[in-house]
Write a protein that holds these residues in place. Structure first.
Motif, PDB file in Angstrom:
ATOM      1  N   VAL A 129       0.864  -1.183   0.000  1.00 33.37           N
ATOM      2  CA  VAL A 129       0.000   0.000   0.000  1.00 33.37           C
ATOM      3  C   VAL A 129       0.901   1.234   0.000  1.00 33.37           C
ATOM      4  O   VAL A 129       1.817   1.351   0.821  1.00 33.37           O
ATOM      5  N   LEU A 130       0.637   2.159  -0.929  1.00 27.46           N
ATOM      6  CA  LEU A 130       1.433   3.373  -1.097  1.00 27.46           C
ATOM      7  C   LEU A 130       0.581   4.586  -0.762  1.00 27.46           C
ATOM      8  O   LEU A 130      -0.560   4.687  -1.218  1.00 27.46           O
ATOM      9  N   ASN A 131       1.137   5.489   0.000  1.00 26.97           N
ATOM     10  CA  ASN A 131       0.414   6.693   0.414  1.00 26.97           C
ATOM     11  C   ASN A 131       1.249   7.909   0.036  1.00 26.97           C
ATOM     12  O   ASN A 131       2.341   8.105   0.577  1.00 26.97           O
ATOM     13  N   PHE A 132       0.763   8.695  -0.916  1.00 29.93           N
ATOM     14  CA  PHE A 132       1.467   9.893  -1.363  1.00 29.93           C
ATOM     15  C   PHE A 132       0.570  11.114  -1.176  1.00 29.93           C
ATOM     16  O   PHE A 132      -0.653  11.034  -1.337  1.00 29.93           O
ATOM     17  N   SER A 133       1.181  12.230  -0.844  1.00 31.53           N
ATOM     18  CA  SER A 133       0.439  13.482  -0.675  1.00 31.53           C
ATOM     19  C   SER A 133       0.841  14.416  -1.814  1.00 31.53           C
ATOM     20  O   SER A 133       1.954  14.970  -1.840  1.00 31.53           O
ATOM     21  N   TYR A 134      -0.061  14.575  -2.781  1.00 33.41           N
ATOM     22  CA  TYR A 134       0.227  15.352  -3.978  1.00 33.41           C
ATOM     23  C   TYR A 134      -0.148  16.820  -3.765  1.00 33.41           C
ATOM     24  O   TYR A 134      -1.221  17.129  -3.259  1.00 33.41           O
ATOM     25  N   LEU A 135       0.737  17.704  -4.182  1.00 41.83           N
ATOM     26  CA  LEU A 135       0.496  19.145  -4.100  1.00 41.83           C
ATOM     27  C   LEU A 135       0.536  19.715  -5.508  1.00 41.83           C
ATOM     28  O   LEU A 135       1.510  19.521  -6.242  1.00 41.83           O
TER      29      LEU A 135
END
Length: 404
Positions: free
Chosen positions: A51-57
């Motif tokens: 599971v991958l968790n990225f915070s895109y801005l």
């Protein structure tokens, strides 16, 4: 960018920020405990879920691009690059073979998978179809009149990956691409000229990372590690746990009983990984452990033994530690001042005297400390890496002692 994969169409999110991102590997283990503390463990999943968790801005125009992409493909497939596994590769000039050593990244960069090549020419998605090749380092020469071989043909194995199509790339790095679905909904925080979207991706079961793990030093037929435990501030919280049932009818005396013969010792195992090499080595450690399935030896680190020996120490240890007989622990670890460790079994105990094997064979002045040695397993099937930018990451997993 939209690509066609063997799993169907997928949208590629090329810019995956490491700050505030996580990666979780999830095994599945059934643990059956006996009264005496022994365990039977069964591995229920061949490969870990990822599971991958990225915070895109996104800023200004990119806000609309991100919104429209999420709106159009919320329940579609995504191709997510793993910047934490990127590797530099040689320049390619319309070539279909990348010559480099993929040993450290073989769980992620492998045959029948996809990768993203980032170079001066832009981002390119490639499919890896084969590993390794043989190159000719000396041509065969045959006498045309006698057909005699004058010079033997010599070949040499060259590690790397063959691609489905030739590419051109300068100053390039390669990153694995994982084919995912978006896990849950997309929560978007938007301002006037910016938006932030923390997204959680679940990798398809057919595209999960796989590795057998590296076999380390062995003790009593099981893996042994000398990793130090990192303090949380100036201490480390540890727990002694034992099943307890209290029978209390609220009107008189009460009684307790336990299903377990002795307590178990739990502690957090935290690692700060400062380079990609350390990150990959730790991941291989996790693949070796397979969640809660495979146990390993590790020193307790705490100085529970007060050793009185002052001369050369061989097989006899003197200690004034109380209740050493009641604790009935069977193994110790010796750390020397030069940083080396050794493991020893307690073969006999009389009062405050311990007999160990094999011989320690070290002068007391050259020993840093002596502590107990325990057989542990991870106490969680889900392990999460927290990425702190650059090449640094942090991971904490609980461990529990299953034998002493």
């Amino acid at each position: 960018m939209k690509i066609q994969t063997k799993y169907g169409e997928a949208y590629v999110l090329t810019d995956c920020p490491l700050i505030d991102s996580t990666e979780s590997l999830e095994w599945l283990t059934a643990v059956h405990e006996s009264y005496d503390g022994s365990e039977e463990r069964y591995l229920l999943r061949d490969a870990p879920r990822q599971v991958l968790n990225f915070s895109y801005l996104a800023m200004r125009k990119a806000m609309g691009d991100m919104f429209h992409l999420l709106y159009a493909n919320l329940r579609g497939q995504w191709a997510i690059p793993l910047p934490m596994v990127k590797r530099s590769i040689p320049d390619l000039d319309n070539e279909d073979y990348i010559a480099f050593d993929p040993t450290d990244t073989i769980a992620d960069l492998r045959v029948d998978s996809y990768a993203l090549i980032r170079s001066d020419e832009g981002d390119q998605v490639v499919e890896i179809i084969e590993r390794g090749r043989y190159i000719i380092i000396q041509e065969e020469i045959i006498d045309p009149e006698t057909d005699e071989v004058i010079q033997e043909l010599e070949t040499e194995y060259q590690d790397g990956f063959r691609l489905a199509e030739p590419v051109t790339a300068t100053n390039a790095v390669i990153m694995p691409l994982r084919i995912c679905i978006l896990d849950g909904d997309a929560s978007i925080n938007a301002g006037h000229q910016w938006m932030k979207a923390p997204l959680v991706f679940r990798v398809l079961a057919e595209d999960l990372p796989e590795h057998a793990g590296d076999e380390p030093e062995q003790y009593k037929g099981k893996d042994i590690y000398w990793n130090p435990l990192i303090l949380d501030g100036d201490s480390l919280e540890m727990t002694l746990t034992q099943h307890q049932n209290v029978v209390d009818n609220s009107v008189g005396a009460f009684q307790q009983y336990t299903h377990h013969k002795k307590p178990k010792y739990l502690k957090p195992f935290t690692s700060i990984l400062k380079t990609w090499a350390e990150y990959q080595a730790y991941r291989r450690f996790l693949f070796r452990r397979e969640g809660r399935f495979r146990e390993f030896w590790m020193p307790l680190q705490e100085k529970h033994l007060n050793i009185l020996n002052t001369a050369n120490i061989t097989t006899s240890l003197s200690t004034n530690t109380k209740y050493i007989v009641e604790a009935n622990r069977k193994h110790i670890a010796v750390k020397r001042k030069n940083g080396t460790w050794s493991a020893h079994e307690i073969t006999a105990r009389t009062g405050g005297s311990l007999t160990v094997a094999p011989s320690i064979a070290t002068h007391a002045n050259d020993i840093d400390y002596i502590c107990y040695l325990g057989l542990y397993r991870l106490d969680a099937d889900q392990i999460t890496f927290e990425f702190m930018g650059a090449e640094m990451s942090r991971v904490t997993v609980p461990i529990v002692e299953v034998e002493n």
